[in-house]
Motif scaffolding. Structure first.
Motif, PDB file in Angstrom:
ATOM      1  N   MET A 179       0.839  -1.191   0.000  1.00  0.00           N
ATOM      2  CA  MET A 179       0.000   0.000   0.000  1.00  0.00           C
ATOM      3  C   MET A 179       0.882   1.251   0.000  1.00  0.00           C
ATOM      4  SD  MET A 179      -2.895   1.138   2.762  1.00  0.00           S
ATOM      5  CE  MET A 179      -3.738   2.711   2.591  1.00  0.00           C
ATOM      6  N   SER A 180       0.544   2.233  -0.841  1.00  0.00           N
ATOM      7  CA  SER A 180       1.319   3.456  -0.948  1.00  0.00           C
ATOM      8  C   SER A 180       0.648   4.576  -0.167  1.00  0.00           C
ATOM      9  CB  SER A 180       1.457   3.875  -2.420  1.00  0.00           C
ATOM     10  OG  SER A 180       2.090   2.855  -3.168  1.00  0.00           O
ATOM     11  N   VAL A 181       1.481   5.354   0.551  1.00  0.00           N
ATOM     12  CA  VAL A 181       0.980   6.472   1.350  1.00  0.00           C
ATOM     13  C   VAL A 181       1.828   7.696   1.066  1.00  0.00           C
ATOM     14  CG1 VAL A 181       0.497   7.329   3.666  1.00  0.00           C
ATOM     15  CG2 VAL A 181       0.220   4.893   3.162  1.00  0.00           C
ATOM     16  N   GLN A 182       1.169   8.830   0.764  1.00  0.00           N
ATOM     17  CA  GLN A 182       1.877  10.082   0.548  1.00  0.00           C
ATOM     18  C   GLN A 182       2.040  10.794   1.888  1.00  0.00           C
ATOM     19  OE1 GLN A 182       2.580  10.702  -2.711  1.00  0.00           O
ATOM     20  NE2 GLN A 182       3.644  12.649  -2.543  1.00  0.00           N
ATOM     21  N   GLN A 183       3.282  11.126   2.251  1.00  0.00           N
ATOM     22  CA  GLN A 183       3.548  11.752   3.539  1.00  0.00           C
ATOM     23  C   GLN A 183       4.538  12.899   3.385  1.00  0.00           C
ATOM     24  OE1 GLN A 183       5.004   8.759   6.246  1.00  0.00           O
ATOM     25  NE2 GLN A 183       2.993   7.879   6.618  1.00  0.00           N
ATOM     26  N   SER A 184       4.358  13.920   4.217  1.00  0.00           N
ATOM     27  CA  SER A 184       5.313  15.012   4.289  1.00  0.00           C
ATOM     28  C   SER A 184       6.377  14.631   5.312  1.00  0.00           C
ATOM     29  CB  SER A 184       4.600  16.299   4.704  1.00  0.00           C
ATOM     30  OG  SER A 184       5.529  17.358   4.800  1.00  0.00           O
ATOM     31  N   GLN A 185       7.624  14.571   4.896  1.00  0.00           N
ATOM     32  CA  GLN A 185       8.689  14.149   5.797  1.00  0.00           C
ATOM     33  C   GLN A 185      10.029  14.667   5.305  1.00  0.00           C
ATOM     34  OE1 GLN A 185       9.246   9.743   5.579  1.00  0.00           O
ATOM     35  NE2 GLN A 185       7.638   9.856   4.032  1.00  0.00           N
TER      36      GLN A 185
ATOM     37  N   ILE B 161      13.832  13.877   4.272  1.00  0.00           N
ATOM     38  CA  ILE B 161      14.688  12.811   3.744  1.00  0.00           C
ATOM     39  C   ILE B 161      16.141  13.234   3.932  1.00  0.00           C
ATOM     40  CG2 ILE B 161      15.140  11.302   1.790  1.00  0.00           C
ATOM     41  CD1 ILE B 161      12.206  11.344   2.599  1.00  0.00           C
ATOM     42  N   LEU B 162      16.947  12.349   4.489  1.00  0.00           N
ATOM     43  CA  LEU B 162      18.361  12.631   4.740  1.00  0.00           C
ATOM     44  C   LEU B 162      19.230  11.529   4.153  1.00  0.00           C
ATOM     45  CD1 LEU B 162      19.996  13.851   8.042  1.00  0.00           C
ATOM     46  CD2 LEU B 162      20.874  11.804   6.916  1.00  0.00           C
ATOM     47  N   PHE B 163      20.253  11.934   3.417  1.00  0.00           N
ATOM     48  CA  PHE B 163      21.278  11.013   2.919  1.00  0.00           C
ATOM     49  C   PHE B 163      22.612  11.389   3.566  1.00  0.00           C
ATOM     50  CE2 PHE B 163      18.212  10.708  -0.567  1.00  0.00           C
ATOM     51  CZ  PHE B 163      18.205   9.352  -0.828  1.00  0.00           C
ATOM     52  N   ALA B 164      23.330  10.396   4.053  1.00  0.00           N
ATOM     53  CA  ALA B 164      24.674  10.628   4.603  1.00  0.00           C
ATOM     54  C   ALA B 164      25.600   9.536   4.085  1.00  0.00           C
ATOM     55  CB  ALA B 164      24.641  10.604   6.130  1.00  0.00           C
ATOM     56  N   ASP B 165      26.781   9.926   3.642  1.00  0.00           N
ATOM     57  CA  ASP B 165      27.731   8.900   3.199  1.00  0.00           C
ATOM     58  C   ASP B 165      29.141   9.237   3.646  1.00  0.00           C
ATOM     59  OD1 ASP B 165      28.969  10.594   1.292  1.00  0.00           O
ATOM     60  OD2 ASP B 165      27.498  10.090  -0.212  1.00  0.00           O
TER      61      ASP B 165
ATOM     62  N   GLU C  27       7.031  16.295   0.240  1.00  0.00           N
ATOM     63  CA  GLU C  27       6.123  15.161   0.073  1.00  0.00           C
ATOM     64  C   GLU C  27       6.855  13.975  -0.539  1.00  0.00           C
ATOM     65  OE1 GLU C  27       2.839  14.821   0.901  1.00  0.00           O
ATOM     66  OE2 GLU C  27       3.045  16.744   1.946  1.00  0.00           O
ATOM     67  N   ALA C  28       6.655  12.807   0.058  1.00  0.00           N
ATOM     68  CA  ALA C  28       7.288  11.583  -0.448  1.00  0.00           C
ATOM     69  C   ALA C  28       6.284  10.440  -0.412  1.00  0.00           C
ATOM     70  CB  ALA C  28       8.523  11.234   0.374  1.00  0.00           C
ATOM     71  N   LEU C  29       6.507   9.473  -1.266  1.00  0.00           N
ATOM     72  CA  LEU C  29       5.634   8.302  -1.347  1.00  0.00           C
ATOM     73  C   LEU C  29       6.265   7.151  -0.575  1.00  0.00           C
ATOM     74  CD1 LEU C  29       3.000   7.242  -2.738  1.00  0.00           C
ATOM     75  CD2 LEU C  29       4.481   6.376  -4.554  1.00  0.00           C
ATOM     76  N   VAL C  30       5.565   6.651   0.432  1.00  0.00           N
ATOM     77  CA  VAL C  30       6.049   5.527   1.232  1.00  0.00           C
ATOM     78  C   VAL C  30       5.366   4.261   0.735  1.00  0.00           C
ATOM     79  CG1 VAL C  30       6.274   4.562   3.542  1.00  0.00           C
ATOM     80  CG2 VAL C  30       6.325   7.048   3.224  1.00  0.00           C
ATOM     81  N   GLU C  31       6.179   3.277   0.358  1.00  0.00           N
ATOM     82  CA  GLU C  31       5.644   2.040  -0.214  1.00  0.00           C
ATOM     83  C   GLU C  31       6.510   0.864   0.204  1.00  0.00           C
ATOM     84  OE1 GLU C  31       5.556   0.501  -4.695  1.00  0.00           O
ATOM     85  OE2 GLU C  31       4.161   2.165  -4.358  1.00  0.00           O
ATOM     86  N   ASP C  32       5.927  -0.084   0.920  1.00  0.00           N
ATOM     87  CA  ASP C  32       6.639  -1.293   1.364  1.00  0.00           C
ATOM     88  C   ASP C  32       7.930  -0.956   2.107  1.00  0.00           C
ATOM     89  OD1 ASP C  32       4.682  -2.918   0.230  1.00  0.00           O
ATOM     90  OD2 ASP C  32       5.706  -2.983  -1.708  1.00  0.00           O
ATOM     91  N   GLY C  33       7.876   0.068   2.937  1.00  0.00           N
ATOM     92  CA  GLY C  33       9.033   0.429   3.739  1.00  0.00           C
ATOM     93  C   GLY C  33      10.041   1.317   3.046  1.00  0.00           C
ATOM     94  N   ASP C  34       9.923   1.462   1.720  1.00  0.00           N
ATOM     95  CA  ASP C  34      10.843   2.315   0.972  1.00  0.00           C
ATOM     96  C   ASP C  34      10.179   3.668   0.724  1.00  0.00           C
ATOM     97  OD1 ASP C  34      13.106   3.116  -0.348  1.00  0.00           O
ATOM     98  OD2 ASP C  34      13.179   1.386  -1.686  1.00  0.00           O
ATOM     99  N   VAL C  35      10.956   4.637   0.277  1.00  0.00           N
ATOM    100  CA  VAL C  35      10.452   5.984   0.056  1.00  0.00           C
ATOM    101  C   VAL C  35      10.844   6.438  -1.344  1.00  0.00           C
ATOM    102  CG1 VAL C  35      10.391   8.336   0.953  1.00  0.00           C
ATOM    103  CG2 VAL C  35      10.802   6.446   2.514  1.00  0.00           C
ATOM    104  N   PHE C  36       9.903   7.048  -2.048  1.00  0.00           N
ATOM    105  CA  PHE C  36      10.126   7.465  -3.422  1.00  0.00           C
ATOM    106  C   PHE C  36       9.608   8.887  -3.613  1.00  0.00           C
ATOM    107  CE2 PHE C  36       9.188   2.954  -3.198  1.00  0.00           C
ATOM    108  CZ  PHE C  36      10.267   2.376  -3.859  1.00  0.00           C
ATOM    109  N   GLY C  37       9.917   9.470  -4.751  1.00  0.00           N
ATOM    110  CA  GLY C  37       9.314  10.739  -5.115  1.00  0.00           C
ATOM    111  C   GLY C  37      10.268  11.909  -5.170  1.00  0.00           C
TER     112      GLY C  37
ATOM    113  N   ALA D 134      16.697  15.546  -2.011  1.00  0.00           N
ATOM    114  CA  ALA D 134      17.618  15.246  -0.912  1.00  0.00           C
ATOM    115  C   ALA D 134      18.896  14.598  -1.441  1.00  0.00           C
ATOM    116  CB  ALA D 134      16.943  14.337   0.108  1.00  0.00           C
ATOM    117  N   ALA D 135      18.753  13.697  -2.405  1.00  0.00           N
ATOM    118  CA  ALA D 135      19.923  13.049  -2.997  1.00  0.00           C
ATOM    119  C   ALA D 135      20.812  14.064  -3.696  1.00  0.00           C
ATOM    120  CB  ALA D 135      19.480  11.964  -3.971  1.00  0.00           C
ATOM    121  N   ARG D 136      20.187  15.062  -4.327  1.00  0.00           N
ATOM    122  CA  ARG D 136      20.958  16.115  -4.991  1.00  0.00           C
ATOM    123  C   ARG D 136      21.734  16.948  -3.969  1.00  0.00           C
ATOM    124  NH1 ARG D 136      24.251  17.559  -8.716  1.00  0.00           N
ATOM    125  NH2 ARG D 136      23.791  19.494  -9.827  1.00  0.00           N
ATOM    126  N   MET D 137      21.101  17.219  -2.824  1.00  0.00           N
ATOM    127  CA  MET D 137      21.786  17.967  -1.763  1.00  0.00           C
ATOM    128  C   MET D 137      23.016  17.196  -1.275  1.00  0.00           C
ATOM    129  SD  MET D 137      20.033  20.727  -1.584  1.00  0.00           S
ATOM    130  CE  MET D 137      19.713  20.473  -3.350  1.00  0.00           C
TER     131      MET D 137
END
Length: 297
Positions: free
Chosen positions: A1-7, A9-13, A101-111, A117-120
């Motif tokens: 099930m897909s859910v649209q949520q405001s959250q 997103i952070l990437f660290a490497d 806004e991001a799409l949460v689906e099966d524990g993963d996040v898309f959108g 965030a990845a560009r940042m």
């Protein structure tokens, strides 16, 4: 099930992980990176975050609010700079984040929020936190956060450039200049990373801007390997946030060898580095003529 949520997103490497593998060896380097990612995970949880996934030397987290993510990012930098084991190895990290806004689906996040965030994260340098200005707007004073504008940046899919900021995490920032600058991308030519693949007299070159390179038994793939042990849609290679990433999605898995290290990859990802070989569907000893050679340049 897909859910649209405001959250948020952070990437660290881990910055400079390729050099770490070269100087410390594969086993030691992987242990160091695992320890860093564990430390970042602990910090994320402490600020109400959730770790979506780790890929190689990178962690992706989500937070319910921008303040959570921003505070977590500063604590992540401080944690790395205060851990004796990390200081000995001269470890540094870079972080990028965005709230939207991001799409949460099966524990993963898309959108869109994930892409921004990845560009940042790609813009951030070692020991730096880069965020969209909209993420920090209105909450920095209340949260005790300090930011400085570093101009604008273009993001794929966005018509106009977006404002970005540098999140200040050092206790003493007196030495930091506050002069605004604009991030430029197209004015000067940039030498791109390339991955060269060689298989049975064929040579293929992939760079950072290339479409995903697919491998499989059926015709139509970038590289077709006609063997019973190779799946119809076996694997894919693409450039992701500073690395060429090999993704196996086959039935029998793949073997990737770099130097003396050989790794079995099955429904998982692996960062390609330096040079080595890939064997699809069977161990390399079973069919040495079917090895795919690769070299990162």
């Amino acid at each position: 099930m897909s859910v649209q949520q405001s959250q948020t997103i952070l990437f660290a490497d881990v910055s400079g992980s390729t050099k770490l593998f070269e100087t410390r060896g594969d086993v030691r380097a992987r242990g160091i990176i695992a320890a860093v990612l564990n430390a970042l995970t602990e910090v994320a949880h402490r600020h109400g975050g959730r770790v979506v996934k780790t890929i190689g030397d990178e962690v992706m987290c989500t937070f319910p609010g921008a303040a959570n993510g921003l505070l977590a990012s500063t604590d992540m930098q401080r944690r790395v700079k205060s851990e004796p084991d990390f200081l000995v190895e001269n470890i540094g990290i870079r972080i990028g984040l965005h709230h939207g806004e991001a799409l949460v689906e099966d524990g993963d996040v898309f959108g869109d929020a994930v892409n921004v965030a990845a560009r940042m994260a790609a813009l951030a340098k070692r020991d730096q936190i880069v965020a969209t200005a909209s993420t920090s707007s209105g909450i920095t004073n209340a949260a005790g956060l300090r930011v400085r504008s570093i101009g604008t940046a273009r993001v794929s899919g966005k018509l106009l450039p977006i404002e970005i900021v540098d999140v200040m995490w050092q206790e003493d920032v007196s030495h930091v200049t506050t002069v605004q600058r604009v991030v430029q991308f197209a004015d000067a030519p940039v030498e791109r990373m390339r991955l060269v693949l060689m298989y049975r007299g064929q040579a293929f070159t992939i760079d950072e801007l290339a479409d995903p390179f697919t491998l499989g038994r059926e015709p139509g793939h970038s590289l077709t390997v006609d063997a019973d042990w190779v799946s119809r849609d076996h694997a894919m290679i693409e450039w992701k946030r500073g690395h060429f990433v090999f993704t196996d999605r086959s039935t029998n898995g793949s073997w990737v060898a770099i130097g003396n290290e050989e790794v079995f990859v099955h429904r998982d990802v692996f960062h390609l580095r330096r040079s080595g070989t890939i064997s699809l569907g069977q161990a390399p000893a079973a069919g040495p003529t079917d090895l795919i050679q690769f070299e990162c340049r």
